[in-house]
Design a protein around this motif. Sequence first.
Motif, PDB file in Angstrom:
ATOM      1  N   LYS A   1       0.826  -1.213   0.000  1.00 18.25           N
ATOM      2  CA  LYS A   1       0.000   0.000   0.000  1.00 18.25           C
ATOM      3  C   LYS A   1       0.861   1.265   0.000  1.00 18.25           C
ATOM      4  CE  LYS A   1      -3.619  -2.318   2.703  1.00 18.25           C
ATOM      5  NZ  LYS A   1      -4.416  -2.269   3.948  1.00 18.25           N
TER       6      LYS A   1
ATOM      7  N   CYS B   1      -7.723  -5.575   2.860  1.00 22.42           N
ATOM      8  CA  CYS B   1      -8.818  -4.748   3.377  1.00 22.42           C
ATOM      9  C   CYS B   1      -9.040  -4.945   4.877  1.00 22.42           C
ATOM     10  CB  CYS B   1     -10.114  -5.051   2.626  1.00 22.42           C
ATOM     11  SG  CYS B   1     -10.100  -4.518   0.904  1.00 22.42           S
TER      12      CYS B   1
ATOM     13  N   GLU C   1     -17.309  -2.054  -1.179  1.00 22.16           N
ATOM     14  CA  GLU C   1     -16.507  -1.200  -0.300  1.00 22.16           C
ATOM     15  C   GLU C   1     -15.022  -1.548  -0.400  1.00 22.16           C
ATOM     16  OE1 GLU C   1     -15.904  -0.450   4.517  1.00 22.16           O
ATOM     17  OE2 GLU C   1     -17.640  -1.584   3.779  1.00 22.16           O
TER      18      GLU C   1
ATOM     19  N   LYS D   1     -13.502  -0.349  -3.736  1.00 20.35           N
ATOM     20  CA  LYS D   1     -13.229   1.093  -3.717  1.00 20.35           C
ATOM     21  C   LYS D   1     -12.031   1.412  -2.832  1.00 20.35           C
ATOM     22  CE  LYS D   1     -17.886   2.524  -4.993  1.00 20.35           C
ATOM     23  NZ  LYS D   1     -19.127   3.234  -4.613  1.00 20.35           N
ATOM     24  N   ASP D   2     -11.890   0.671  -1.743  1.00 26.93           N
ATOM     25  CA  ASP D   2     -10.732   0.864  -0.873  1.00 26.93           C
ATOM     26  C   ASP D   2      -9.441   0.541  -1.601  1.00 26.93           C
ATOM     27  OD1 ASP D   2      -9.218   1.275   1.490  1.00 26.93           O
ATOM     28  OD2 ASP D   2      -9.292  -0.860   1.931  1.00 26.93           O
TER      29      ASP D   2
ATOM     30  N   SER E   1      -8.891   0.721  -4.715  1.00 20.86           N
ATOM     31  CA  SER E   1      -8.701   1.551  -5.918  1.00 20.86           C
ATOM     32  C   SER E   1      -8.468   3.022  -5.547  1.00 20.86           C
ATOM     33  CB  SER E   1      -9.922   1.440  -6.833  1.00 20.86           C
ATOM     34  OG  SER E   1     -11.075   1.970  -6.211  1.00 20.86           O
ATOM     35  N   ARG E   2      -8.158   3.277  -4.278  1.00 17.71           N
ATOM     36  CA  ARG E   2      -8.075   4.669  -3.816  1.00 17.71           C
ATOM     37  C   ARG E   2      -6.858   5.417  -4.349  1.00 17.71           C
ATOM     38  NH1 ARG E   2      -6.833   1.600   0.880  1.00 17.71           N
ATOM     39  NH2 ARG E   2      -4.900   2.164   1.970  1.00 17.71           N
ATOM     40  N   TRP E   3      -5.932   4.703  -4.969  1.00 19.29           N
ATOM     41  CA  TRP E   3      -4.776   5.359  -5.572  1.00 19.29           C
ATOM     42  C   TRP E   3      -5.049   5.742  -7.027  1.00 19.29           C
ATOM     43  CZ3 TRP E   3      -4.662   0.886  -2.689  1.00 19.29           C
ATOM     44  CH2 TRP E   3      -4.074   0.983  -1.419  1.00 19.29           C
ATOM     45  N   GLY E   4      -6.269   5.486  -7.499  1.00 20.40           N
ATOM     46  CA  GLY E   4      -6.634   5.801  -8.876  1.00 20.40           C
ATOM     47  C   GLY E   4      -6.524   4.626  -9.820  1.00 20.40           C
TER      48      GLY E   4
ATOM     49  N   PRO F   1     -12.144   3.149 -10.858  1.00 19.63           N
ATOM     50  CA  PRO F   1     -12.575   4.333 -10.120  1.00 19.63           C
ATOM     51  C   PRO F   1     -12.617   5.612 -10.955  1.00 19.63           C
ATOM     52  CG  PRO F   1     -10.284   3.882  -9.640  1.00 19.63           C
ATOM     53  CD  PRO F   1     -10.769   2.749 -10.505  1.00 19.63           C
TER      54      PRO F   1
ATOM     55  N   LYS G   1     -15.820   5.073 -12.957  1.00 20.18           N
ATOM     56  CA  LYS G   1     -16.898   4.599 -12.067  1.00 20.18           C
ATOM     57  C   LYS G   1     -17.623   3.389 -12.666  1.00 20.18           C
ATOM     58  CE  LYS G   1     -16.060   8.190  -9.473  1.00 20.18           C
ATOM     59  NZ  LYS G   1     -15.195   8.057  -8.285  1.00 20.18           N
TER      60      LYS G   1
END
Length: 272
Positions: free
Chosen positions: A133, A154, A165, A168-169, A171-174, A195, A198
């Motif tokens: 991460k 996760c 959820e 999306k967690d 994929s938070r770096w794009g 992401p 979408k």
Amino acid sequence: MDIMKIADKLYKVFVVAGSEPLGTAGIQADMKAIVACGGYAAGAVICIVDEDTTHVKGVHLIPADMIAGQIRSFLGDVGADCIKTGMLYSKNIIRLVAGILDEYSSIPVVVDPVMVTSSGDKLLEEDAVQAYKDYLFPRASILTPNKKEAEWLCGKELNEGNIEECLKDLSRWGNSVVIKSVENRDFFIDYYYNPVEKVMKVYKKEGIRTRNVNGTGDSFASAIATFLSKGYGIEFAVAEAERFIQQSIELGARFKFGRGFGPVYPYYEVQE
């Protein structure tokens, strides 16, 4: 051979992963999948794994300067159209690889966070989960964890109520993400999320009765990398890789291979 059917460009996929003696997983499986999907396969060996089809017996790490040298020798001279990472094992190796990839930021990267074998043997040290991460995921175009790996990343057990959820967690770096092999009765489901656009897709596949599933994740991620190397978008690359791996599992199920978990068979297109 019809010379006119040979591509006028080498679609170069560079793999950074471990090596094992069976040819079922790791860099050997990566290279078979890349070639089967029409790419040029090259790679750097991170570690040597001693295993049979039932369990891992030992892991020997390659010295860090040799790992760095292998990667820079290829990327600095030849270059790559896509990079795929597999088993990296430790925090220090993840940090090393991520630092080098920062020097080649224009190249798409498929990160398969390899953490466990089909037989349940762990393939990384404890502090490596957070290292992914901190250092490597921010460089990724797409992540491809299986269900168990996604749960570790996760920090929770996955179910139908929280899978979105977790996607999306992760994929938070794009980056896009595929969580693979979520069992649902007689089916296996892969969940894809992009992401940026979408977009979420669900790939529902009938289960195949076989123990020849070692290296499935390696082969799938390398197929994605190969289609990305050809210039295709993420969604198309994932869809083609889904088709590829399902057919490879179906054909691999025909064979007897050792006492435990055997390989998929990526060369279905050349079967008569």
